[in-house]
Design a protein around this motif. Structure first.
Motif, PDB file in Angstrom:
ATOM      1  N   HIS A 106       0.862  -1.243   0.051  1.00 37.64           N
ATOM      2  CA  HIS A 106       0.156   0.053   0.094  1.00 37.64           C
ATOM      3  C   HIS A 106       0.843   1.144  -0.065  1.00 37.64           C
ATOM      4  CE1 HIS A 106      -3.793  -2.001  -0.395  1.00 37.64           C
ATOM      5  NE2 HIS A 106      -3.445  -2.778   0.901  1.00 37.64           N
ATOM      6  N   LYS A 109       1.946   1.808  -3.509  1.00 37.50           N
ATOM      7  CA  LYS A 109       0.920   1.593  -4.637  1.00 37.50           C
ATOM      8  C   LYS A 109       0.909   2.579  -5.687  1.00 37.50           C
ATOM      9  CE  LYS A 109      -3.799   0.259  -5.452  1.00 37.50           C
ATOM     10  NZ  LYS A 109      -5.029   1.259  -5.251  1.00 37.50           N
ATOM     11  N   GLU A 113       1.589   2.893  -9.714  1.00 41.47           N
ATOM     12  CA  GLU A 113       0.707   3.677 -10.579  1.00 41.47           C
ATOM     13  C   GLU A 113       1.197   4.566 -11.327  1.00 41.47           C
ATOM     14  OE1 GLU A 113      -3.461   2.492  -8.066  1.00 41.47           O
ATOM     15  OE2 GLU A 113      -2.320   4.436  -7.825  1.00 41.47           O
ATOM     16  N   GLU A 118      -1.186  -1.234 -12.955  1.00 43.18           N
ATOM     17  CA  GLU A 118      -2.581  -1.176 -12.537  1.00 43.18           C
ATOM     18  C   GLU A 118      -2.909  -2.535 -12.107  1.00 43.18           C
ATOM     19  OE1 GLU A 118      -4.785  -2.064 -16.606  1.00 43.18           O
ATOM     20  OE2 GLU A 118      -3.546  -0.515 -16.911  1.00 43.18           O
ATOM     21  N   GLU A 119      -3.908  -2.399 -10.993  1.00 41.71           N
ATOM     22  CA  GLU A 119      -4.492  -3.450 -10.436  1.00 41.71           C
ATOM     23  C   GLU A 119      -5.275  -4.609 -11.442  1.00 41.71           C
ATOM     24  OE1 GLU A 119      -6.289  -3.102  -6.519  1.00 41.71           O
ATOM     25  OE2 GLU A 119      -5.788  -1.092  -6.581  1.00 41.71           O
ATOM     26  N   GLU A 120      -4.983  -5.736 -11.397  1.00 45.86           N
ATOM     27  CA  GLU A 120      -5.799  -6.569 -11.938  1.00 45.86           C
ATOM     28  C   GLU A 120      -7.174  -6.777 -11.245  1.00 45.86           C
ATOM     29  OE1 GLU A 120      -7.477  -8.962 -14.528  1.00 45.86           O
ATOM     30  OE2 GLU A 120      -5.389  -8.291 -14.990  1.00 45.86           O
ATOM     31  N   SER A 124      -6.104 -11.305  -6.821  1.00 46.47           N
ATOM     32  CA  SER A 124      -5.389 -10.952  -5.351  1.00 46.47           C
ATOM     33  C   SER A 124      -4.044 -11.668  -5.114  1.00 46.47           C
ATOM     34  CB  SER A 124      -6.538 -11.541  -4.388  1.00 46.47           C
ATOM     35  OG  SER A 124      -7.832 -10.805  -4.689  1.00 46.47           O
TER      36      SER A 124
END
Length: 133
Positions: A106, A109, A113, A118-120, A124
């Motif tokens: 976190h 993060k 970015e 980017e998040e998938e 998880s």
């Protein structure tokens, strides 16, 4: 002046100092860490004189996926752009691959970015700790 290098053979003492500067447990096993890094697909470093101040290391399958396992910059040199340079050099190294993966904790993060990660949404990060936590 900061010198960036592409090298896998790193002195355990330099690794210990760098990793422990940010409280990473791996720094407590510098000899094993030095041996392990020789097996990575890529290890890029940042040096100031003879002092290791930054490192990024990735494992890869040779063609499709690279996984960034380490990206760290000495505590007193963070926010100086060193991590960004290391990350961009690694991205260039793997430009022909399908993807570069990492687990951005976190606090970092936003940094990842800013560099295009980017998040998938359908995935998880998961861990198994053979020796317990």
């Amino acid at each position: 002046m900061i010198e960036y290098r592409d090298e896998k053979a790193l002195p355990p003492e330099a690794l210990e100092k760098l990793f422990l500067s940010i409280g990473w447990e791996s720094g407590k096993e510098p000899v094993l860490l030095s041996k392990a890094l020789r097996n990575y697909g890529a290890v890029l470093t940042a040096w100031e004189g003879n002092e290791l101040i930054g490192l990024i290391a990735a494992m890869d399958d040779g063609f499709l996926t690279a996984y960034v396992h380490y990206l760290l910059v000495r505590a007193d040199r963070q926010s100086a752009g060193i991590g960004g340079v290391l990350l961009e050099r690694l991205k260039a190294r793997y430009a022909s691959f399908h993807k570069i993966a990492l687990i951005g904790e976190h606090p970092a993060k936003v940094f990842y970015e800013r560099h295009g990660f980017e998040e998938e949404p359908n995935a998880s990060p998961m861990y198994f700790f053979p020796q317990g936590r």
